[in-house]
Write a protein that holds these residues in place. Structure first.
Motif, PDB file in Angstrom:
ATOM      1  N   ALA A  34       0.843  -1.193   0.000  1.00 47.74           N
ATOM      2  CA  ALA A  34       0.000   0.000   0.000  1.00 47.74           C
ATOM      3  C   ALA A  34       0.882   1.249   0.000  1.00 47.74           C
ATOM      4  O   ALA A  34       1.743   1.408   0.861  1.00 47.74           O
ATOM      5  N   GLY A  35       0.696   2.092  -0.984  1.00 48.80           N
ATOM      6  CA  GLY A  35       1.493   3.309  -1.107  1.00 48.80           C
ATOM      7  C   GLY A  35       2.845   3.089  -1.732  1.00 48.80           C
ATOM      8  O   GLY A  35       3.622   4.046  -1.884  1.00 48.80           O
ATOM      9  N   GLY A  36       3.176   1.848  -2.078  1.00 48.95           N
ATOM     10  CA  GLY A  36       4.491   1.531  -2.611  1.00 48.95           C
ATOM     11  C   GLY A  36       4.579   1.670  -4.121  1.00 48.95           C
ATOM     12  O   GLY A  36       3.667   2.170  -4.783  1.00 48.95           O
ATOM     13  N   GLY A  37       5.712   1.221  -4.644  1.00 54.46           N
ATOM     14  CA  GLY A  37       5.945   1.275  -6.076  1.00 54.46           C
ATOM     15  C   GLY A  37       6.593   2.568  -6.535  1.00 54.46           C
ATOM     16  O   GLY A  37       6.573   2.887  -7.722  1.00 54.46           O
ATOM     17  N   ARG A  38       7.193   3.328  -5.607  1.00 55.80           N
ATOM     18  CA  ARG A  38       7.785   4.614  -5.993  1.00 55.80           C
ATOM     19  C   ARG A  38       8.879   4.994  -5.006  1.00 55.80           C
ATOM     20  O   ARG A  38       8.888   4.550  -3.866  1.00 55.80           O
ATOM     21  N   ASP A  39       9.777   5.834  -5.499  1.00 51.68           N
ATOM     22  CA  ASP A  39      10.795   6.469  -4.654  1.00 51.68           C
ATOM     23  C   ASP A  39      10.235   7.833  -4.278  1.00 51.68           C
ATOM     24  O   ASP A  39      10.370   8.805  -5.022  1.00 51.68           O
ATOM     25  N   VAL A  40       9.587   7.902  -3.142  1.00 51.81           N
ATOM     26  CA  VAL A  40       8.844   9.107  -2.784  1.00 51.81           C
ATOM     27  C   VAL A  40       9.773  10.312  -2.639  1.00 51.81           C
ATOM     28  O   VAL A  40       9.392  11.442  -2.969  1.00 51.81           O
ATOM     29  N   THR A  41      11.002  10.099  -2.189  1.00 50.75           N
ATOM     30  CA  THR A  41      11.928  11.219  -2.017  1.00 50.75           C
ATOM     31  C   THR A  41      12.367  11.774  -3.364  1.00 50.75           C
ATOM     32  O   THR A  41      12.307  12.992  -3.602  1.00 50.75           O
ATOM     33  N   ALA A  42      12.815  10.899  -4.250  1.00 52.18           N
ATOM     34  CA  ALA A  42      13.278  11.366  -5.553  1.00 52.18           C
ATOM     35  C   ALA A  42      12.146  12.014  -6.347  1.00 52.18           C
ATOM     36  O   ALA A  42      12.351  13.046  -6.997  1.00 52.18           O
ATOM     37  N   LEU A  43      10.949  11.434  -6.285  1.00 56.98           N
ATOM     38  CA  LEU A  43       9.822  11.991  -7.035  1.00 56.98           C
ATOM     39  C   LEU A  43       9.422  13.368  -6.528  1.00 56.98           C
ATOM     40  O   LEU A  43       9.012  14.232  -7.314  1.00 56.98           O
ATOM     41  N   LEU A 110      19.555   8.079  -8.207  1.00 56.41           N
ATOM     42  CA  LEU A 110      19.285   8.079  -6.777  1.00 56.41           C
ATOM     43  C   LEU A 110      18.472   6.867  -6.348  1.00 56.41           C
ATOM     44  O   LEU A 110      18.679   6.304  -5.272  1.00 56.41           O
ATOM     45  N   THR A 111      17.541   6.441  -7.191  1.00 55.48           N
ATOM     46  CA  THR A 111      16.713   5.284  -6.856  1.00 55.48           C
ATOM     47  C   THR A 111      17.525   3.998  -6.883  1.00 55.48           C
ATOM     48  O   THR A 111      17.353   3.106  -6.043  1.00 55.48           O
ATOM     49  N   ALA A 112      18.468   3.893  -7.825  1.00 54.08           N
ATOM     50  CA  ALA A 112      19.268   2.666  -7.968  1.00 54.08           C
ATOM     51  C   ALA A 112      20.498   2.656  -7.084  1.00 54.08           C
ATOM     52  O   ALA A 112      21.101   1.588  -6.874  1.00 54.08           O
ATOM     53  N   GLU A 113      20.863   3.808  -6.535  1.00 54.40           N
ATOM     54  CA  GLU A 113      22.149   3.946  -5.844  1.00 54.40           C
ATOM     55  C   GLU A 113      22.368   2.908  -4.756  1.00 54.40           C
ATOM     56  O   GLU A 113      23.399   2.230  -4.714  1.00 54.40           O
ATOM     57  N   ARG A 114      21.429   2.751  -3.831  1.00 53.46           N
ATOM     58  CA  ARG A 114      21.647   1.875  -2.690  1.00 53.46           C
ATOM     59  C   ARG A 114      21.736   0.415  -3.114  1.00 53.46           C
ATOM     60  O   ARG A 114      22.589  -0.338  -2.626  1.00 53.46           O
ATOM     61  N   SER A 115      20.869  -0.017  -4.017  1.00 53.24           N
ATOM     62  CA  SER A 115      20.920  -1.411  -4.474  1.00 53.24           C
ATOM     63  C   SER A 115      22.241  -1.699  -5.177  1.00 53.24           C
ATOM     64  O   SER A 115      22.859  -2.754  -4.970  1.00 53.24           O
TER      65      SER A 115
END
Length: 292
Positions: A34-43, A110-115
């Motif tokens: 619920a509420g997932g599927g996005r990088d809320v900070t980057a967006l 930014l979304t891929a950085e940590r992985s």
């Protein structure tokens, strides 16, 4: 357009890179929640057309492993990202060495950085520890890894040990029989356990022995490889003398950096070390961005 200036083909049989990248990013993005599927900070903070350049750099002296996998994370989110891998897999680098340069959409980076960093740090840590153990053996015997891997990461972790200079032990429960004390307990004896495996048509039978008097029964029954468990260097030398080259021998148990030199020099064919994948610390590798 993406560019790799070095040979970066990964030799990881059975590993699905695309599936690994997709599932790892989905986990981080909360896909299906619920509420997932996005990088809320980057967006919320980064514009859709904003662009970054970045440099991935080692802050430790390391044996590098996993850069092509890191590149795949970035490309999954920005197929047009420019990526330049600067060092070969297995390269020994000093602190401050640039490993990868990239430029592309800032949100994707930014979304891929940590992985991407988690993967490179973990695999490089394993490869680096593996090389330290190989060097401590001073040319005696061959270092093997084990099945003591994080569930879901076995193919990657065993790739990292190969990159660091070890050989892979069996990949799983399917490619060799490993007769250990509990199998012997049920079968009644080492000889009977090995006999059953031979009669079942198993092509590769590894038999663990923890006493010298188990060696001949295991060999007589048809073991192809003996794992000499928790034996000190003197006992290992005696065991190697009894085996007399009939099958490969492997020392296992009680192996660390302070003991592996003497263990490897005992004459065994292999030394296996579970801590290569169990206990390797993550390498210190960073990624710094600059807006374009």
């Amino acid at each position: 357009m993406t560019t790799d200036t070095l040979h970066t083909t990964l030799d990881i049989p059975g590993f699905d890179l695309e599936a690994f990248v997709a599932s790892t990013l989905e986990e981080d993005l909360g896909v299906g929640l619920a509420g997932g599927g996005r990088d809320v900070t980057a967006l919320s903070v980064i514009g859709a057309d904003d662009r970054f350049s970045g440099v991935m750099e080692s802050r430790d002296a390391v044996v590098v492993a996993g850069l092509p996998i890191a590149a795949a994370f970035f490309r999954h989110l920005d197929p047009a990202m420019d990526i330049e891998i600067l060092v070969e897999e297995g390269a020994v680098v000093e602190p401050g060495t640039a490993l990868m340069r990239l430029s592309g959409l800032a949100r994707a980076m930014l979304t891929a950085e940590r992985s991407a960093l988690n993967t490179v740090q973990h695999l490089t840590g394993i490869a680096t520890m593996t090389r330290i153990y190989v060097e401590a053996m001073e040319g005696h015997a061959t270092l093997l890894d084990t099945r003591k891997t994080i569930p879901g990461l076995r193919h990657l972790e065993k790739y990292a040990t190969r990159t660091g200079g070890a050989r892979n032990h069996r990949m799983g429960l399917w490619d060799a029989a490993m007769i250990k004390d509990n199998h012997v307990l049920v079968a009644g004896s080492v000889e009977e356990a090995v006999r059953r495996a031979r009669e079942a048509g198993v092509p590769q039978i590894i038999c663990e022995v923890d006493r010298l008097d188990q060696i001949e029964p295991a060999l007589a029954a048809g073991a192809h490889h003996l794992l000499l468990d928790n034996m000190g260097p003197e006992t290992l030398r005696a065991a190697v003398g009894i085996v007399a080259g009939r099958v490969p021998t492997e020392a296992s148990g009680g192996v660390n950096l302070s003991t592996i030199g003497a263990i490897a020099a005992s004459g065994v064919t292999y030394v296996s070390v579970g801590r290569l994948t169990q206990s390797a610390p993550a390498a210190d590798i960073g990624l710094d961005f600059t807006p374009l």
